[in-house]
Enzyme design. Structure first.
Site, short mmCIF file in Angstrom:
data_model
loop_
_atom_site.label_atom_id
_atom_site.label_comp_id
_atom_site.label_asym_id
_atom_site.label_seq_id
_atom_site.Cartn_x
_atom_site.Cartn_y
_atom_site.Cartn_z
N ASP A 10 0.84 -1.19 0.00
CA ASP A 10 0.00 0.00 0.00
C ASP A 10 0.88 1.25 0.00
O ASP A 10 1.01 1.95 1.01
CB ASP A 10 -0.97 -0.04 1.19
CG ASP A 10 -2.02 -1.12 1.01
OD1 ASP A 10 -2.43 -1.36 -0.15
OD2 ASP A 10 -2.42 -1.75 2.00
N LYS A 32 0.73 -7.85 -2.77
CA LYS A 32 -0.61 -7.37 -3.15
C LYS A 32 -0.49 -5.93 -3.65
O LYS A 32 0.03 -5.07 -2.97
CB LYS A 32 -1.55 -7.44 -1.96
CG LYS A 32 -2.97 -7.03 -2.30
CD LYS A 32 -3.90 -7.30 -1.15
CE LYS A 32 -4.00 -6.19 -0.17
NZ LYS A 32 -4.54 -4.93 -0.72
N ASP A 59 -5.42 -6.49 -6.23
CA ASP A 59 -6.59 -6.32 -5.36
C ASP A 59 -7.39 -5.08 -5.78
O ASP A 59 -7.26 -4.03 -5.17
CB ASP A 59 -6.07 -6.20 -3.92
CG ASP A 59 -7.16 -5.92 -2.89
OD1 ASP A 59 -8.34 -6.21 -3.16
OD2 ASP A 59 -6.81 -5.42 -1.80
N LEU A 60 -8.18 -5.23 -6.84
CA LEU A 60 -8.96 -4.07 -7.32
C LEU A 60 -10.44 -4.20 -6.95
O LEU A 60 -11.23 -3.30 -7.25
CB LEU A 60 -8.77 -3.89 -8.83
CG LEU A 60 -7.33 -3.60 -9.27
CD1 LEU A 60 -7.25 -3.42 -10.78
CD2 LEU A 60 -6.76 -2.37 -8.56
N LYS A 61 -10.82 -5.31 -6.36
CA LYS A 61 -12.19 -5.51 -5.84
C LYS A 61 -13.26 -5.04 -6.83
O LYS A 61 -14.02 -4.11 -6.54
CB LYS A 61 -12.37 -4.77 -4.51
CG LYS A 61 -11.44 -5.20 -3.40
CD LYS A 61 -11.80 -4.52 -2.09
CE LYS A 61 -10.86 -4.85 -0.96
NZ LYS A 61 -9.52 -4.24 -1.05
N LEU A 62 -13.31 -5.71 -7.98
CA LEU A 62 -14.26 -5.27 -9.01
C LEU A 62 -15.70 -5.47 -8.55
O LEU A 62 -16.04 -6.48 -7.93
CB LEU A 62 -14.00 -6.03 -10.32
CG LEU A 62 -12.92 -5.41 -11.22
CD1 LEU A 62 -11.56 -5.42 -10.57
CD2 LEU A 62 -12.87 -6.12 -12.56
N ASP A 64 -19.29 -4.22 -10.51
CA ASP A 64 -19.97 -3.42 -11.53
C ASP A 64 -20.96 -4.34 -12.25
O ASP A 64 -21.16 -5.48 -11.82
CB ASP A 64 -18.91 -2.84 -12.50
CG ASP A 64 -19.36 -1.52 -13.12
OD1 ASP A 64 -20.55 -1.41 -13.50
OD2 ASP A 64 -18.53 -0.60 -13.21
N ILE A 65 -21.54 -3.87 -13.32
CA ILE A 65 -22.47 -4.76 -14.04
C ILE A 65 -21.67 -5.90 -14.67
O ILE A 65 -20.47 -5.73 -14.96
CB ILE A 65 -23.31 -4.00 -15.10
CG1 ILE A 65 -22.41 -3.34 -16.14
CG2 ILE A 65 -24.22 -2.98 -14.43
CD1 ILE A 65 -23.19 -2.78 -17.34
N PRO A 66 -22.31 -7.07 -14.87
CA PRO A 66 -21.55 -8.24 -15.30
C PRO A 66 -20.70 -8.03 -16.55
O PRO A 66 -19.53 -8.43 -16.58
CB PRO A 66 -22.66 -9.28 -15.55
CG PRO A 66 -23.73 -8.90 -14.59
CD PRO A 66 -23.72 -7.40 -14.56
N THR A 122 -12.91 -6.33 6.23
CA THR A 122 -12.55 -6.54 7.64
C THR A 122 -12.63 -5.23 8.43
O THR A 122 -12.49 -5.23 9.64
CB THR A 122 -11.14 -7.16 7.77
OG1 THR A 122 -10.29 -6.58 6.80
CG2 THR A 122 -11.17 -8.65 7.55
N GLY A 213 -0.25 -5.92 5.79
CA GLY A 213 0.23 -4.66 5.24
C GLY A 213 1.09 -3.92 6.23
O GLY A 213 2.28 -4.20 6.40
N ARG A 214 0.46 -2.97 6.94
CA ARG A 214 1.21 -2.03 7.77
C ARG A 214 2.12 -2.68 8.80
O ARG A 214 3.17 -2.12 9.14
CB ARG A 214 0.23 -1.05 8.43
CG ARG A 214 -0.25 -0.01 7.42
CD ARG A 214 -1.50 0.69 7.86
NE ARG A 214 -2.67 -0.19 7.77
CZ ARG A 214 -3.92 0.23 7.93
NH1 ARG A 214 -4.16 1.48 8.20
NH2 ARG A 214 -4.91 -0.63 7.80
O1 C5P Z 1 -2.24 -2.59 6.61
P1 C5P Z 1 -3.22 -3.73 6.66
O2 C5P Z 1 -2.59 -5.03 7.11
O3 C5P Z 1 -4.47 -3.38 7.43
O4 C5P Z 1 -3.64 -3.95 5.14
C1 C5P Z 1 -4.65 -4.82 4.77
C2 C5P Z 1 -4.78 -4.82 3.29
O5 C5P Z 1 -5.81 -5.75 2.93
C3 C5P Z 1 -5.17 -3.47 2.68
O6 C5P Z 1 -4.49 -3.36 1.45
C4 C5P Z 1 -6.67 -3.61 2.43
O7 C5P Z 1 -7.07 -2.88 1.29
C5 C5P Z 1 -6.82 -5.10 2.17
N1 C5P Z 1 -8.13 -5.67 2.47
C6 C5P Z 1 -8.72 -5.59 3.73
N2 C5P Z 1 -9.95 -6.15 3.96
C7 C5P Z 1 -10.59 -6.80 2.98
C8 C5P Z 1 -10.01 -6.88 1.70
C9 C5P Z 1 -8.76 -6.32 1.49
O8 C5P Z 1 -8.12 -5.04 4.64
N3 C5P Z 1 -11.73 -7.41 3.23
#
Ligand code: C5P
Length: 239
Positions: A10, A32, A59-62, A64-66, A122, A213-214
């Site tokens: 990120d 990711k 991870d673009l989480k699409l 939209d319409i099919p 989450t 991530g972080r």
């Molecule tokens: O920094 P952190 O560990 O919270 O990052 C979690 C990553 O997972 C972020 O890139 C976030 O967009 C992604 N994510 C999420 N929850 C979801 C799907 C993806 O936190 N349900």
């Protein structure tokens, strides 16, 4: 190395990514690339990561319409990524269209990218589910319903909280992938995440992959944090 860890890059520029990846120059990671990075750098960031032998979850989480999702997935499959995703809230027709697009776009001889569906973010609490999304069912029931729809649509798995993995495994089978963000070391800040677990707990709960991530990218020493992750996952260190 095939660790079940997906490191969330990120960052907003390829320069920041290069700097972060420097200590990992001899390690093949599963990374990711999300909206923040992809919308700035486009496909070139993927080519750079592939050149360095990293596997990629785009991870673009699409959602939209099919037909739009189908055509978009066709293009993403050509980029050679390993894993992509959609929001299960788009419905079964949209999820089926996503798979059709991926199959159509996968170059011959290559493997179709796996496709998973986000059940509930989450960062979403049960209260938000009820007050804002107007889903008057418990979180677990909602997540399981979305997971079942994803399986029915032919998807390879879901993105969910590790806490929901045992229930999803029970209903959707062992081969159904569970990709779990919301991972924090016990002494970390939760930040904007709500439903968090430690790497060790995620392993015990049976997650296929953990997205982190972080806890790694903002650590004072990212490669030490990654090694801690490996130790926790292997049960060598649990706090
Ligand atoms: O920094 P952190 O560990 O919270 O990052 C979690 C990553 O997972 C972020 O890139 C976030 O967009 C992604 N994510 C999420 N929850 C979801 C799907 C993806 O936190 N349900």
């Amino acid at each position: 190395m095939n660790d079940p860890f997906i490191v969330a890059l990120d960052f907003s520029s390829s320069e920041e990514v290069r700097t972060f990846l420097q200590p990992f120059s001899h390690t093949s990671l599963f990374v990711k690339v999300g909206m923040e990075l992809y919308y700035q750098e486009g496909p070139s960031i993927l080519y750079m990561l592939k050149e360095k032998n990293h596997r990629i979850f785009l991870d673009l989480k699409l959602h939209d319409i099919p037909n739009t999702v189908k055509q978009a997935m066709k293009g993403l499959a050509r980029l050679g990524v390993d894993l992509v995703n959609v929001h299960a809230a788009g419905g079964t027709v949209m999820m089926e269209a996503a798979l059709e697009g991926l199959e159509a776009g996968t170059p011959s001889g290559a493997r179709r990218p796996h496709c998973v569906a986000v059940t509930q973010l989450t960062s979403t609490s049960e209260q938000m589910l009820c007050d804002e999304l107007w889903i008057g069912r418990p979180m677990e029931e909602t997540v399981l319903h979305y997971a079942s729809l994803s399986k029915q649509s032919g998807l390879d798995g879901v993105v969910c909280s590790a806490k929901e993995v045992p229930l999803i495994r029970k209903h959707c089978g062992e081969a159904f992938l569970t990709v779990t963000p919301g991972i924090r070391f016990a002494d970390d800040e939760k930040n904007d995440q709500v439903r968090v677990v430690t790497p060790y707990e995620a392993k015990k709960l049976g997650a296929s992959y953990i997205v982190i991530g972080r806890s790694i990218t903002r650590a004072a020493n990212p490669s030490a944090a990654y090694e801690r992750l490996q130790r926790e996952w292997n049960g060598e260190e649990t706090v």
